[in-house]
Design an enzyme around this catalytic site. Sequence first.
Site, PDB file in Angstrom:
ATOM      1  N   HIS A 167      17.329 -18.967 -27.686  1.00 22.76           N
ATOM      2  CA  HIS A 167      18.585 -18.480 -27.161  1.00 22.76           C
ATOM      3  C   HIS A 167      19.484 -17.571 -27.839  1.00 22.76           C
ATOM      4  O   HIS A 167      20.288 -16.760 -27.243  1.00 22.76           O
ATOM      5  CB  HIS A 167      19.467 -19.537 -26.267  1.00 22.76           C
ATOM      6  CG  HIS A 167      20.180 -19.222 -25.131  1.00 22.76           C
ATOM      7  ND1 HIS A 167      20.735 -17.847 -25.082  1.00 22.76           N
ATOM      8  CD2 HIS A 167      20.402 -19.925 -24.021  1.00 22.76           C
ATOM      9  CE1 HIS A 167      21.198 -17.849 -23.690  1.00 22.76           C
ATOM     10  NE2 HIS A 167      21.332 -19.223 -23.341  1.00 22.76           N
ATOM     11  N   ASP A 392       3.374 -13.257 -11.643  1.00 27.42           N
ATOM     12  CA  ASP A 392       2.034 -13.503 -11.341  1.00 27.42           C
ATOM     13  C   ASP A 392       1.137 -12.941 -12.415  1.00 27.42           C
ATOM     14  O   ASP A 392       1.038 -11.538 -12.302  1.00 27.42           O
ATOM     15  CB  ASP A 392       1.598 -12.757 -10.087  1.00 27.42           C
ATOM     16  CG  ASP A 392       0.041 -12.943  -9.415  1.00 27.42           C
ATOM     17  OD1 ASP A 392      -0.664 -13.500 -10.394  1.00 27.42           O
ATOM     18  OD2 ASP A 392      -0.180 -12.664  -8.407  1.00 27.42           O
TER      19      ASP A 392
END
Length: 450
Positions: A167, A392
């Site tokens: 992060h 996807d």
Amino acid sequence: MAGEIPENETSGVKMVAKTYVKPRKAVGRKECQLVTFDLPYLSFFYNQKLLIYKAAGDEFEEIVGRMKDGLGIVLEDFHQLGGRLAKDEEGVFSVVYDDDMDGVQVVEAAAEALEVAHLTDDEGTTMFKELIPHNQIFNLEGLHRPLLALQLTKLRDGVAVGLAFNHAVLDGMSTWHFMSSWAEICCGATSVSTPPFLDRSKARNTRIKLLNLSKPSDAPEHANSAANGDATSAPILREKVFKFSESAIDQIKTRANQSTSDASKPLSTFQSLSGHVWSAVTRARQLKPADYTVFTVFIDCRKRLEPPMPETYFGNLIQAIFTVTGAGLLLGNPPEFGAGLIQKAIEGHDAKAIEGRNEEWEKSPKIFEYKDAGMNCVAVGSSPRFKVYEVDFGFGKPESVRSGKNNRFDGMVYLYPGKSGGRSIDVEISLEASAMEMLEKDKEFLMEAN
């Protein structure tokens, strides 16, 4: 329940292989200094995401091959994720990539007693620990660990894709830009359609020296709720996803706006929903009227800077902003009160406010700790604008997208778009067990949720 594992079976995740993936083409040595927007997150844990997909078991090797091949291509643009953190003798941090580094860690695993349905239940994260790498690993450890670690786990009827991102290197906007670009390559594209903007100096160009970094005093394993400041024992947290349909979201927004004046700016969906959650959590905690409660949101600053940064800016361009009120005021007023406080805090965080926050931090650098979120806090991360259900890789859209166990504390909330699409939103909340029990019974909060 869908999330229960059949008797006499175990979730036993077996590690099968560990490899590393680097950019397919040589990149050379690249170094980019971390800036003021990045550095406060060094003491957070790696940011974990879990995507669950339906797929036939015999497709697993093909899926792994496709994803690793695609990763090699996408890393040509997002090479920072294949690098490491570095710190010079003055204590200035940077992210460095060199062709002789290992790259991104990829673990292949199998848990063939687990089905997709076991992992798409809306409650709990216990099983996630075995499916996502870098549990309880601080971002600071990116000095000697991969900045992105990936685990692909074969399920009985699908694939679990667990990811751990450092992060200190990137925020949510950059995370999902990377994920959508990777998926795009896996579906046949030969290059990234929207390359990342990698020059962090355009957002902030200062050398911040951080020499004395230590483990935060309120790391979750020995932290307690910010409400009582007692660090002797950690609270028992529960995590649950509350699903709000388009209709419920529209009702929440309409209610928040019904008493606002014509002269005032309408409350947004985010502000209305945030006020709704803030009030409900405050009720569930059974706070006294005089108790303070804080709403915290990690806000994207890309368009707020002067000059603005492109949406493709790769790194952290977020700041935590806060608003505080008494529990009695929040609960004793109509919905627009809490939502209006949030709106005011967001609207006021312009380029001047961002600059002031940066200058203040640079004079006295302070690494974030969990208690910094505030007293009796509700802290919101992620965003329903992130197109997480569009990721996807060539074998369908995810059945579920969740956050891992890292960086959870009492009052942490993650917002995601609902899988059903449209304006539906999933609200993933971590709360002390007793408060969660109250929230689950709160009809005013639930509306059409679940």
